[in-house]
Design a protein around this motif. Structure first.
Motif, PDB file in Angstrom:
ATOM      1  N   LEU A  30       0.799  -1.223   0.000  1.00  0.00           N
ATOM      2  CA  LEU A  30       0.000   0.000   0.000  1.00  0.00           C
ATOM      3  C   LEU A  30       0.831   1.271   0.000  1.00  0.00           C
ATOM      4  CD1 LEU A  30      -2.919  -0.937   2.421  1.00  0.00           C
ATOM      5  CD2 LEU A  30      -3.037  -0.579  -0.036  1.00  0.00           C
ATOM      6  N   THR A  31       2.127   1.180   0.241  1.00  0.00           N
ATOM      7  CA  THR A  31       2.958   2.393   0.300  1.00  0.00           C
ATOM      8  C   THR A  31       3.998   2.469  -0.806  1.00  0.00           C
ATOM      9  OG1 THR A  31       4.454   1.294   1.868  1.00  0.00           O
ATOM     10  CG2 THR A  31       2.674   2.627   2.793  1.00  0.00           C
ATOM     11  N   LYS A  32       4.181   1.401  -1.561  1.00  0.00           N
ATOM     12  CA  LYS A  32       5.241   1.412  -2.570  1.00  0.00           C
ATOM     13  C   LYS A  32       4.940   2.334  -3.749  1.00  0.00           C
ATOM     14  CE  LYS A  32       3.721  -2.782  -5.000  1.00  0.00           C
ATOM     15  NZ  LYS A  32       4.130  -4.176  -5.359  1.00  0.00           N
ATOM     16  N   SER A  33       3.708   2.833  -3.859  1.00  0.00           N
ATOM     17  CA  SER A  33       3.370   3.779  -4.922  1.00  0.00           C
ATOM     18  C   SER A  33       3.479   5.229  -4.478  1.00  0.00           C
ATOM     19  CB  SER A  33       1.950   3.509  -5.438  1.00  0.00           C
ATOM     20  OG  SER A  33       1.871   2.255  -6.065  1.00  0.00           O
ATOM     21  N   LEU A  34       3.835   5.455  -3.224  1.00  0.00           N
ATOM     22  CA  LEU A  34       4.019   6.821  -2.739  1.00  0.00           C
ATOM     23  C   LEU A  34       5.226   7.457  -3.415  1.00  0.00           C
ATOM     24  CD1 LEU A  34       3.523   6.307   1.113  1.00  0.00           C
ATOM     25  CD2 LEU A  34       1.867   7.257  -0.493  1.00  0.00           C
ATOM     26  N   ASN A  35       5.171   8.771  -3.583  1.00  0.00           N
ATOM     27  CA  ASN A  35       6.347   9.488  -4.055  1.00  0.00           C
ATOM     28  C   ASN A  35       7.006  10.182  -2.861  1.00  0.00           C
ATOM     29  OD1 ASN A  35       3.890  11.033  -4.217  1.00  0.00           O
ATOM     30  ND2 ASN A  35       5.071  12.718  -5.041  1.00  0.00           N
ATOM     31  N   VAL A  36       8.294   9.901  -2.674  1.00  0.00           N
ATOM     32  CA  VAL A  36       9.001  10.260  -1.445  1.00  0.00           C
ATOM     33  C   VAL A  36      10.231  11.093  -1.754  1.00  0.00           C
ATOM     34  CG1 VAL A  36      10.271   9.329   0.537  1.00  0.00           C
ATOM     35  CG2 VAL A  36       8.170   8.211  -0.227  1.00  0.00           C
ATOM     36  N   ALA A  37      10.437  12.134  -0.971  1.00  0.00           N
ATOM     37  CA  ALA A  37      11.661  12.938  -1.038  1.00  0.00           C
ATOM     38  C   ALA A  37      12.518  12.623   0.177  1.00  0.00           C
ATOM     39  CB  ALA A  37      11.326  14.424  -1.068  1.00  0.00           C
ATOM     40  N   ILE A  38      13.815  12.494  -0.045  1.00  0.00           N
ATOM     41  CA  ILE A  38      14.781  12.296   1.040  1.00  0.00           C
ATOM     42  C   ILE A  38      15.732  13.484   1.023  1.00  0.00           C
ATOM     43  CG2 ILE A  38      16.574  10.807   1.996  1.00  0.00           C
ATOM     44  CD1 ILE A  38      15.257   8.482   0.477  1.00  0.00           C
ATOM     45  N   ILE A  39      15.816  14.182   2.138  1.00  0.00           N
ATOM     46  CA  ILE A  39      16.587  15.420   2.214  1.00  0.00           C
ATOM     47  C   ILE A  39      17.740  15.222   3.179  1.00  0.00           C
ATOM     48  CG2 ILE A  39      16.493  17.884   2.774  1.00  0.00           C
ATOM     49  CD1 ILE A  39      13.361  17.551   2.380  1.00  0.00           C
ATOM     50  N   LYS A  63      11.497   7.808  -5.715  1.00  0.00           N
ATOM     51  CA  LYS A  63      12.169   8.560  -4.675  1.00  0.00           C
ATOM     52  C   LYS A  63      13.032   9.642  -5.298  1.00  0.00           C
ATOM     53  CE  LYS A  63      15.054   5.000  -5.738  1.00  0.00           C
ATOM     54  NZ  LYS A  63      14.650   3.787  -6.467  1.00  0.00           N
ATOM     55  N   THR A  64      13.180  10.727  -4.586  1.00  0.00           N
ATOM     56  CA  THR A  64      14.010  11.839  -5.014  1.00  0.00           C
ATOM     57  C   THR A  64      14.920  12.225  -3.867  1.00  0.00           C
ATOM     58  OG1 THR A  64      12.208  12.650  -6.383  1.00  0.00           O
ATOM     59  CG2 THR A  64      14.031  14.164  -5.980  1.00  0.00           C
ATOM     60  N   ILE A  65      16.203  12.274  -4.113  1.00  0.00           N
ATOM     61  CA  ILE A  65      17.166  12.635  -3.079  1.00  0.00           C
ATOM     62  C   ILE A  65      17.622  14.068  -3.300  1.00  0.00           C
ATOM     63  CG2 ILE A  65      19.439  12.148  -2.092  1.00  0.00           C
ATOM     64  CD1 ILE A  65      19.022   9.227  -2.780  1.00  0.00           C
ATOM     65  N   TYR A  66      17.453  14.888  -2.295  1.00  0.00           N
ATOM     66  CA  TYR A  66      17.895  16.277  -2.331  1.00  0.00           C
ATOM     67  C   TYR A  66      19.143  16.428  -1.463  1.00  0.00           C
ATOM     68  CZ  TYR A  66      13.469  17.574  -4.511  1.00  0.00           C
ATOM     69  OH  TYR A  66      12.404  17.686  -5.386  1.00  0.00           O
ATOM     70  N   PRO A  67      20.307  16.640  -2.065  1.00  0.00           N
ATOM     71  CA  PRO A  67      21.542  16.823  -1.270  1.00  0.00           C
ATOM     72  C   PRO A  67      21.603  18.232  -0.703  1.00  0.00           C
ATOM     73  CG  PRO A  67      22.026  16.974  -3.603  1.00  0.00           C
ATOM     74  CD  PRO A  67      20.560  16.676  -3.512  1.00  0.00           C
TER      75      PRO A  67
END
Length: 527
Positions: free
Chosen positions: A79-88, A206-210
């Protein structure tokens, strides 16, 4: 009722996919791992940003092991694998990480992971998500990467703790509770790299923001993000979301902001969470040392200024965690290697007092009334740890403190790991509490999705707080009690401590419960 839940699940899963198409532009920052030949590689993550406004379901602030464990858990649950997630996180290891090689020097920073955490990483647990009326067994898939690198199970399954007075000691053995291991020591760089590899090799969006978080507000504007209003799912507008401003100029909007950014949490500060705690007036000196033979035990000794632990790491290496006053820690960091190795062996073996004896306290002594109901380790004699022959890493010094957030959750904001609770390292429980937070939060988010609840709704997030806060507070209280009990060098108290050690050594049900609580398989009783 089951039909209703199933129908809601289908609608919500479909809605997540629609949001993913509308809210996550192909021009947004993506995690890509490609080699020069165009094949997928784990060596480098390339980031590109074409605009500075992005909307996400979850923004995880802090890409350490606890934050990455949450991302991996979300990536694997149905149920959560379709979420779009940002990692900062500004840690360069998230964007471009070096390949860990077998011959690389060991990291002085390690984590002792419990069997419960190993099960979380391996997948030997039930993710309690009602999905079409069934329970789904799901793993985050990270342990396979850990096993490719240096790590050390307590494979002889014996942990020894002895008091500097020489009056008491305790041995624990995994066979006392019919288990194979008591835990596993893993270098933090291996743990982090394994979680990152797990995330890279998934199709999770997922999107990683450095970058670093500079400000966070809940939006009050009525403006829209310009999404497709004809979508089958009612999409969120800016006024419903948390706005995060980053140091690189990007602005993010998220339904849920997770503070996984450590003991000095910026999320906790910006959200206005109050904390309770104190400094211990102690520092921890950590480093990696080498022996002439491989160590297979975890050792701990309580000294007048604080405990010293020797933890196996594999390949003849062990990790030292030595608690002492700040002045002595400065001396230990600055002295030459030979001097440090000498005082280290002194502290681990014959220094500060005699080695304990067990002849008058054992199964044939005052505990003979227990009869045959004794643990395997109760009949094992006292041993000393292997001698340290040289340093294998730099020496690092950290101040020790206890800190606990009075609340873990508010509207659209939740805390996990050290951002919610910081504990004394004497039992190695800090990171395991954080992993417990990650598992619980991912499950609560999935439960919210299952019934169509806004994942940033405070009533949902308070369920996570209600589950984790009592368990964390109880463990913190136990560790703080140990720290205080061994900070006083007083004759009568020393006798009582020795009696407590021997009770744990020879009383079977007490020893088995201690192992069960420490391994994470059983929770401490709540008041």
């Amino acid at each position: 009722m089951n039909r209703f839940v199933a129908r809601r699940l289908c609608v919500n899963v479909y809605g997540l996919r629609v949001q993913r198409r509308n809210l996550c532009s192909d021009e947004a920052a993506k995690v890509a791992a490609t080699s020069d030949s165009g094949e997928k590689s784990n060596g480098e993550l390339k980031q590109s940003f074409t605009n500075n406004n992005h909307q996400y379901d979850v923004a995880i602030v802090g890409g350490g092991v606890v934050g990455m464990a949450l991302a991996c858990s979300l990536a694997t649950a149905p149920l959560t694998k379709s979420l779009n997630v940002a990692i900062i996180d500004s840690n360069p290891a998230l964007v471009k990480r070096d390949c860990i090689k077998k011959e690389d020097p060991p990291d002085p920073r390690v984590s002792t992971v419990t069997p419960a955490t190993i099960s979380f990483f391996k997948g030997d647990y039930l993710t309690l998500i009602a999905y079409m009326g069934a329970l789904i067994t799901k793993d985050i898939g990270a342990w396979q990467y850990i096993e490719q690198h240096r790590h050390a199970y307590f494979d002889r399954m014996q942990v020894m703790v002895w008091d500097y007075t020489g009056l008491g000691y305790t041995r624990y053995n995994a066979r006392d509770v019919n288990k194979e291991v008591l835990g596993c020591v893993v270098e933090n760089k291996v743990l982090h790299s394994s979680l990152l590899s797990c995330l890279q090799n998934s199709d999770f969006r997922k999107t990683i923001y450095p970058s670093k978080l500079t400000s966070m507000t809940l939006q009050r504007s009525s403006s829209f993000m310009g999404v497709d209003n004809t979508s089958a799912t009612a999409l969120f507008t800016k006024r419903h979301l948390a706005k995060l401003e980053l140091s690189d100029g990007n602005n993010l909007y998220a339904k849920l902001v997770v503070g996984a950014d450590g003991g000095k949490s910026r999320v906790r500060e910006l959200a206005g969470f109050k904390t309770t705690g104190w400094n211990y007036s102690q520092n921890a000196v950590i480093c990696t040392v080498e022996h002439t033979k491989e160590n297979h035990c975890a050792w701990q000794r309580f000294l007048p200024a604080g405990p010293i632990a020797l933890l196996p790491m594999g390949d003849k290496f062990s990790n030292i965690v030595w608690t002492m006053n700040p002045e002595n820690s400065k001396d230990c960091k600055s002295m030459n290697e030979d001097e440090f190795v000498q005082i280290l062996n002194h502290a681990l073996d014959y220094g500060y007092g005699p080695q304990p004896k067990s002849s008058s306290w054992g199964a044939t002594g005052m505990f003979s009334w227990l009869g045959r109901d004794v643990t395997i380790s109760a009949n094992e004699s006292f041993e000393v740890p292997p001698k340290v022959v040289k340093l294998a890493s730099e020496r690092m010094v950290f101040p020790l403190s206890l800190k606990h957030a009075n609340e873990y959750a508010s509207k659209r904001v939740v805390l996990i790991g050290d951002a919610a609770h910081t504990v004394h390292p004497l039992a190695g429980q800090g990171v395991n509490l954080g992993f417990g937070d990650s598992l619980a939060l991912s499950r609560i988010v999935a439960e919210g999705i299952a019934v169509g609840t806004d994942i940033g709704e405070v009533s949902l997030l308070k369920k996570y707080e209600a589950e984790r806060k009592p368990a964390n507070v109880m463990m913190m209280a136990v560790l703080d009690g140990f720290q205080k009990a061994y900070s006083v060098d007083l004759g009568p108290l020393n006798i009582l401590r020795a009696a407590a050690f021997h009770g744990a050594q020879y009383i079977p049900f007490l020893k088995r419960n201690i192992i069960s609580y420490a391994s994470g398989e059983q929770r401490l009783p709540l008041p």
